[in-house]
Motif scaffolding. Structure first.
Motif, short mmCIF file in Angstrom:
data_model
loop_
_atom_site.label_atom_id
_atom_site.label_comp_id
_atom_site.label_asym_id
_atom_site.label_seq_id
_atom_site.Cartn_x
_atom_site.Cartn_y
_atom_site.Cartn_z
N SER A 44 -48.50 25.96 -10.92
CA SER A 44 -47.66 24.83 -11.29
C SER A 44 -46.21 25.28 -11.36
O SER A 44 -45.92 26.37 -11.86
CB SER A 44 -48.07 24.28 -12.67
N THR A 58 -48.28 18.13 -14.94
CA THR A 58 -49.40 18.10 -14.01
C THR A 58 -50.15 16.77 -14.05
O THR A 58 -50.14 16.07 -15.06
CB THR A 58 -50.40 19.23 -14.32
N SER A 59 -50.83 16.46 -12.97
CA SER A 59 -51.60 15.22 -12.83
C SER A 59 -52.99 15.35 -13.45
O SER A 59 -53.65 16.38 -13.32
CB SER A 59 -51.76 14.87 -11.35
N GLN A 60 -53.44 14.28 -14.09
CA GLN A 60 -54.80 14.25 -14.64
C GLN A 60 -55.85 14.29 -13.54
O GLN A 60 -57.02 14.53 -13.81
CB GLN A 60 -55.01 13.01 -15.51
N THR A 65 -55.68 20.27 -15.17
CA THR A 65 -55.17 19.41 -16.25
C THR A 65 -56.29 19.04 -17.20
O THR A 65 -56.13 19.11 -18.42
CB THR A 65 -54.52 18.14 -15.66
N GLU A 69 -56.55 20.06 -21.22
CA GLU A 69 -56.80 19.07 -22.27
C GLU A 69 -58.04 19.41 -23.09
O GLU A 69 -58.05 19.28 -24.30
CB GLU A 69 -56.97 17.67 -21.65
N GLN A 135 -49.02 14.48 -16.96
CA GLN A 135 -48.98 14.94 -18.35
C GLN A 135 -48.05 16.14 -18.46
O GLN A 135 -47.99 16.96 -17.55
CB GLN A 135 -50.38 15.37 -18.82
#
Length: 170
Positions: A44, A58-60, A65, A69, A135
């Motif tokens: 990233s 970053t994208s879910q 990602t 989480e 996010q």
């Protein structure tokens, strides 16, 4: 390669090489753990603050990602580019084990960090910022190490991970 026999001079050269590595890299290698316990390597773009905290956006949709989480932890590596390395087996690198925190979208921190992100990476950040699946995470190092070549490994410590202690073999 650091070749000084004076420990203080050697440590100062190592510190300068460490700072250069941190300032010259624009992306980091990210290690996370999948739900089944298997490792996942990805990368990233990042920014870092003076406290040596890293921020990634970053994208879910990305597996890393979801791993961030779920686990709240990650490994981070910044590594010398292959084209710059004098020895491919001993590329300069710094690694951190990190605690991960989600930065809330409506927070002041979100706005400040994404303004810095856009200043560093350009207009694409404005587009990504508008996407609801992106996010922002803060990666807070808990421990770290630095390798500058064969026999040149250091443990990083201190509040900002600026203290270097040479790791002796044997």
């Amino acid at each position: 390669m650091i070749t000084s026999t004076d420990p203080q001079e050697s440590n100062q050269a190592a510190s300068q090489a460490y700072q250069a590595l941190l300032s010259q890299r624009r992306s980091l290698v990210l290690a996370t753990t999948n739900l089944d316990g298997s490792p996942l390597a990805s990368y990233s773009p990042f920014i870092a603050n003076e406290q040596r905290q890293f921020y990634i956006f970053t994208s879910q949709l990305a597996a890393h990602t979801r791993n961030l989480e779920r686990t709240g932890q990650a490994g981070v590596m910044l590594i010398e580019d292959e084209s710059e390395a004098t020895q491919i087996f001993a590329r300069r690198r710094v690694t951190f084990q990190c605690r991960v925190e989600l930065v809330l979208r409506d927070s002041e921190q979100w706005e400040e960090v994404l303004a810095q992100y856009e200043a560093r990476f350009g207009k694409m950040v404005g587009l990504l910022r508008s996407l609801p699946d992106f996010q922002l995470f803060k990666l807070q190092p808990l421990s770290g190490s630095l390798v500058l070549g064969f026999g040149q490994a250091y443990e990083l410590s201190g509040e900002r991970f600026e203290s270097l202690r040479r790791i002796q073999s044997g």
